[in-house]
Design an enzyme around this catalytic site. Structure first.
Site, short mmCIF file in Angstrom:
data_model
loop_
_atom_site.label_atom_id
_atom_site.label_comp_id
_atom_site.label_asym_id
_atom_site.label_seq_id
_atom_site.Cartn_x
_atom_site.Cartn_y
_atom_site.Cartn_z
NE ARG A 8 28.30 34.00 29.63
CZ ARG A 8 29.07 33.64 28.60
NH1 ARG A 8 28.61 32.76 27.73
NH2 ARG A 8 30.28 34.13 28.43
CG ASN A 9 30.22 35.09 38.51
OD1 ASN A 9 29.89 34.37 39.44
ND2 ASN A 9 31.39 35.68 38.46
CE LYS A 12 30.02 39.94 38.63
NZ LYS A 12 30.05 40.81 37.43
CG ASP A 69 31.71 46.06 34.21
OD1 ASP A 69 31.84 44.84 34.00
OD2 ASP A 69 32.60 46.88 33.94
N GLY A 152 36.46 35.30 42.21
CA GLY A 152 37.27 36.36 41.62
C GLY A 152 38.51 36.67 42.46
CG HIS A 179 32.61 45.72 45.03
ND1 HIS A 179 32.92 44.59 45.77
CD2 HIS A 179 32.73 45.35 43.73
CE1 HIS A 179 33.22 43.60 44.94
NE2 HIS A 179 33.11 44.03 43.72
#
Length: 201
Positions: A8-9, A12, A69, A152, A179
């Site tokens: 839901r980000n 991202k 994740d 973040g 990453h």
């Protein structure tokens, strides 16, 4: 092929769409499908949580699902926040709250001991099979926030070779180095192979 992004980000979602551009895949967000999922991320590793999210979203959407994740591992904190990165400052905390807590915990840590890494595991659930890729980037925790890009922990994650934080990089440069960018490019290559197989079938 349609595929749901298991997040839901919005940051991202935008990053993944940029990286996966050029594939014959339509990446749809949960919002576009009217989904409001919040799977409990109780895995012990990033791989556990990525797989958990991919399974939950694939089941709810009836589509292949791509999940990730990721988190921050700080050596001086024994690898914390790690898999708890999103919940580091407690439920309902903002990115700013998490960064503030990290700065407080690192306040007395000298420059040479501020080493850290961002790690990401990406999971694709497709036709009942799970595929995973991984990426990591080494850096240091800055003494103060710098930059307005990203999201973040990006304003605190310093790349010594560049002298910039992740939040100071242009989006394209961040996607090259990050990453998530590394894990996503590996996943893009894997997806391209799977789509080739589909075409030949």
């Amino acid at each position: 092929m349609r595929m749901v992004l298991a997040t839901r980000n919005p940051g991202k979602i935008e990053e993944l769409r940029q990286i996966m551009a050029g594939l014959a895949v339509e990446l749809v967000s949960p919002v576009e499908l009217g989904l409001d999922l919040d799977p409990i991320e109780d895995g012990l590793t990033f791989a556990d949580n990525a797989a958990l999210k991919a399974r939950a979203y694939a089941k709810a959407a009836g589509l292949p699902a791509l999940a990730d994740d990721s988190g921050l591992e700080v050596d001086a904190l024994g690898g914390r926040p790690g898999v708890m990165s999103a919940r580091y400052a407690g439920e309902g905390a903002s990115d700013a709250d998490r960064r503030s807590l990290l700065l407080r915990e690192m306040a007395e840590v000298p420059e040479e001991r501020r080493t850290a890494r961002f790690r990401c595991v990406m999971a694709l659930l497709r036709e009942g099979r799970l595929y995973t890729t991984e990426g990591a980037v080494e850096g240091r925790i800055a003494f103060a926030e710098r930059g307005t890009g990203g999201f973040g922990y990006d304003p605190l994650f310093l790349l010594p070779s560049l002298g910039q934080t992740m939040a100071e990089l242009a989006p394209a440069e961040k996607n090259t180095l990050s990453h998530r960018g590394k894990a996503a490019r590996s996943m893009k290559a894997l997806l391209a192979e799977l789509l080739q197989v589909d075409d030949k079938a």
